[in-house]
Design a protein around this motif. Structure first.
Motif, mmCIF file in Angstrom:
data_model
loop_
_atom_site.group_PDB
_atom_site.id
_atom_site.type_symbol
_atom_site.label_atom_id
_atom_site.label_comp_id
_atom_site.label_asym_id
_atom_site.label_seq_id
_atom_site.Cartn_x
_atom_site.Cartn_y
_atom_site.Cartn_z
ATOM 1 N N ALA A 275 -40.373 59.778 8.339
ATOM 2 C CA ALA A 275 -41.687 59.309 8.776
ATOM 3 C C ALA A 275 -42.362 58.372 7.786
ATOM 4 O O ALA A 275 -43.252 57.604 8.155
ATOM 5 C CB ALA A 275 -42.599 60.502 9.045
ATOM 6 N N THR A 276 -41.974 58.427 6.502
ATOM 7 C CA THR A 276 -42.614 57.559 5.516
ATOM 8 C C THR A 276 -41.903 56.219 5.365
ATOM 9 O O THR A 276 -42.317 55.386 4.556
ATOM 10 C CB THR A 276 -42.678 58.263 4.147
ATOM 11 N N ALA A 277 -40.838 55.998 6.132
ATOM 12 C CA ALA A 277 -40.166 54.696 6.109
ATOM 13 C C ALA A 277 -41.104 53.615 6.643
ATOM 14 O O ALA A 277 -41.937 53.871 7.518
ATOM 15 C CB ALA A 277 -38.891 54.743 6.952
ATOM 16 N N HIS A 278 -40.942 52.393 6.132
ATOM 17 C CA HIS A 278 -41.821 51.297 6.540
ATOM 18 C C HIS A 278 -41.795 51.087 8.056
ATOM 19 O O HIS A 278 -42.845 50.930 8.688
ATOM 20 C CB HIS A 278 -41.398 50.010 5.826
ATOM 21 N N ILE A 279 -40.616 51.118 8.647
ATOM 22 C CA ILE A 279 -40.502 50.868 10.082
ATOM 23 C C ILE A 279 -41.202 51.944 10.897
ATOM 24 O O ILE A 279 -41.749 51.679 11.969
ATOM 25 C CB ILE A 279 -39.008 50.728 10.490
ATOM 26 N N ARG B 139 -47.913 68.446 13.378
ATOM 27 C CA ARG B 139 -47.633 69.431 12.332
ATOM 28 C C ARG B 139 -46.542 68.890 11.406
ATOM 29 O O ARG B 139 -45.755 68.022 11.798
ATOM 30 C CB ARG B 139 -47.207 70.767 12.934
ATOM 31 N N VAL B 140 -46.494 69.434 10.205
ATOM 32 C CA VAL B 140 -45.525 68.999 9.203
ATOM 33 C C VAL B 140 -44.554 70.137 8.919
ATOM 34 O O VAL B 140 -44.964 71.259 8.620
ATOM 35 C CB VAL B 140 -46.221 68.571 7.899
ATOM 36 N N HIS B 141 -43.266 69.832 9.026
ATOM 37 C CA HIS B 141 -42.214 70.800 8.712
ATOM 38 C C HIS B 141 -41.645 70.500 7.331
ATOM 39 O O HIS B 141 -41.497 69.337 6.942
ATOM 40 C CB HIS B 141 -41.079 70.715 9.738
ATOM 41 N N ASP B 142 -41.302 71.558 6.614
ATOM 42 C CA ASP B 142 -40.642 71.407 5.320
ATOM 43 C C ASP B 142 -39.143 71.267 5.543
ATOM 44 O O ASP B 142 -38.429 72.257 5.730
ATOM 45 C CB ASP B 142 -40.934 72.610 4.416
ATOM 46 N N GLY B 143 -38.679 70.038 5.603
ATOM 47 C CA GLY B 143 -37.258 69.770 5.782
ATOM 48 C C GLY B 143 -36.912 69.351 7.195
ATOM 49 O O GLY B 143 -37.569 69.740 8.172
ATOM 50 N N TYR B 144 -35.861 68.549 7.305
ATOM 51 C CA TYR B 144 -35.447 68.009 8.597
ATOM 52 C C TYR B 144 -34.892 69.079 9.520
ATOM 53 O O TYR B 144 -35.122 69.046 10.737
ATOM 54 C CB TYR B 144 -34.406 66.906 8.384
ATOM 55 N N ASP B 145 -34.163 70.040 8.968
ATOM 56 C CA ASP B 145 -33.611 71.107 9.812
ATOM 57 C C ASP B 145 -34.713 71.937 10.453
ATOM 58 O O ASP B 145 -34.580 72.386 11.592
ATOM 59 C CB ASP B 145 -32.672 72.004 9.000
ATOM 60 N N ALA B 146 -35.804 72.150 9.722
ATOM 61 C CA ALA B 146 -36.926 72.912 10.273
ATOM 62 C C ALA B 146 -37.524 72.188 11.474
ATOM 63 O O ALA B 146 -37.898 72.817 12.477
ATOM 64 C CB ALA B 146 -37.984 73.137 9.201
ATOM 65 N N LEU B 147 -37.617 70.864 11.401
ATOM 66 C CA LEU B 147 -38.141 70.115 12.541
ATOM 67 C C LEU B 147 -37.189 70.227 13.738
ATOM 68 O O LEU B 147 -37.631 70.425 14.873
ATOM 69 C CB LEU B 147 -38.358 68.651 12.173
ATOM 70 N N LEU B 148 -35.894 70.111 13.483
ATOM 71 C CA LEU B 148 -34.938 70.196 14.587
ATOM 72 C C LEU B 148 -34.949 71.575 15.245
ATOM 73 O O LEU B 148 -34.586 71.711 16.420
ATOM 74 C CB LEU B 148 -33.527 69.865 14.094
ATOM 75 N N GLU C 196 -50.017 62.814 5.393
ATOM 76 C CA GLU C 196 -50.817 61.610 5.643
ATOM 77 C C GLU C 196 -50.334 60.886 6.896
ATOM 78 O O GLU C 196 -51.140 60.385 7.688
ATOM 79 C CB GLU C 196 -50.743 60.689 4.431
ATOM 80 N N VAL C 197 -49.006 60.837 7.084
ATOM 81 C CA VAL C 197 -48.456 60.210 8.286
ATOM 82 C C VAL C 197 -48.831 61.011 9.524
ATOM 83 O O VAL C 197 -49.180 60.457 10.575
ATOM 84 C CB VAL C 197 -46.916 60.101 8.171
ATOM 85 N N ALA C 198 -48.770 62.330 9.418
ATOM 86 C CA ALA C 198 -48.982 63.199 10.582
ATOM 87 C C ALA C 198 -50.435 63.245 11.039
ATOM 88 O O ALA C 198 -50.718 63.467 12.227
ATOM 89 C CB ALA C 198 -48.493 64.613 10.244
#
Length: 328
Positions: A11-15, A54-63, A46-48
């Protein structure tokens, strides 16, 4: 009707700063979750915040979040395939930044894993009405039989701390701006070239390139792309009875598009009203999920594009023409 609920990896990538707002403001879509990586939670929050996500700690948690229907992946190039496969494995639809994969083989792996899930490579310019109009004019036959495609995609990019210049992460001009340059003739001719010849200017990664693609029967594409010069995102179709050119395929959301048609009957310009390519992409993705509309950029198209990218890299490295009719 419940919106398509999106989670974001990278989410913090420029694109992502362009794509996420466009997704969220497009009818039928909502950004509901963002994943942070270690040490980046504050940035992810900040992005969210603007989306109430909501913000998840880690990519697996989001999935693992059952309230996420689709994920947008804006990670470094070498991470696109692994995280696309993980997302598909838990039943999420995927919009993945280009290049979806750095090899045709990996594209095939994604296609096999997708089953009835939607996976789309994010060539945003393909969804803009300007692009749709250019394709319609080409198909109309007004400029005759297509013989030559010229495309140039370039943007000067600072190297310091930029993952585009990291070979370990799939950096380089070919897999960044070059994808656009050779995507254009592939959809225009609706075929893969028979052979390619490329010359790179390289340091740790390729910085600029010129290339010729041979489609047979007198049909060719001439490309240049770069991380050293620009900005430029133009293409031209030369037919037997005229030409069609697009001034800027990377139109901003507040910028009109301009298509110029030149034939023996004269010169005509068509102005395409300003709109947001990322919004059109989000709307098309939602339609593919809900209404089973075939994606504009199919997985077969992505595999073809990756195969050409691989061939250009091999050609430049060996200094020879690469025949795509022969497997390496």
């Amino acid at each position: 009707m419940q919106p398509l609920r999106w989670g974001v990896l990278g989410a913090t990538a420029h694109i992502a700063g362009r794509v996420l707002p466009a997704i969220h403001r497009t009818a039928g879509n909502a950004v509901v979750a963002v994943a942070s990586r270690e040490g980046r939670r504050a940035a992810a929050e900040e992005v969210a915040r603007p989306f109430g996500a909501r913000v998840h700690d880690g990519y697996d948690a989001l999935l693992a979040d059952p309230d996420v229907d689709a994920v947008y992946i804006a990670l470094p190039n070498t991470q696109h395939v692994p995280w696309t496969l993980r997302a598909l494995d838990v039943g999420k639809h995927v919009l993945v930044e280009k290049p979806m994969a750095l090899s045709e083989e990996d594209c095939v792996r994604v296609e096999r894993a997708a089953a009835d899930l939607v996976v789309v490579e994010a060539y945003m310019y393909r969804f803009h009405p300007q692009q749709r109009r250019a394709a319609a004019l080409l198909a109309s036959g007004e400029i005759g039989e297509l013989r030559v495609v010229r495309s140039a995609f370039a943007y000067p990019t600072a190297a310091a701390g930029n993952i585009r210049f990291d070979p370990a992460l799939g950096g380089g001009a070919t897999w960044d701006v070059g994808c656009y340059a050779f995507d254009v003739p592939l959809w225009a001719f609706d075929a893969a070239p028979r052979a390619v010849r490329a010359r790179f200017h390289s340091r740790e990664v390729d910085l600029s390139a010129v290339a010729v693609l041979d489609f047979g029967d007198g049909r060719s594409a001439v490309l240049d792309y770069s991380l050293e010069y620009g900005p430029r995102a133009a293409y031209e179709f030369q037919g037997t009875r005229g030409s069609l050119s697009v001034r800027n395929a990377w139109t901003r959301s507040d910028e009109e598009g301009l298509i110029t048609v030149v034939t023996l009957d004269g010169v005509r310009e068509e102005v395409v009203p300003a709109s947001d390519a990322y919004e059109h992409q989000a709307a098309a993705f939602a339609a593919a999920v809900r209404d089973k509309v075939p994606p504009l950029v199919s997985l077969a198209h992505s595999a073809r594009t990756a195969r050409v990218g691989e061939a250009l890299v091999r050609s430049a490295a060996a200094g020879v023409e690469v025949d795509l009719r022969r497997r390496p």
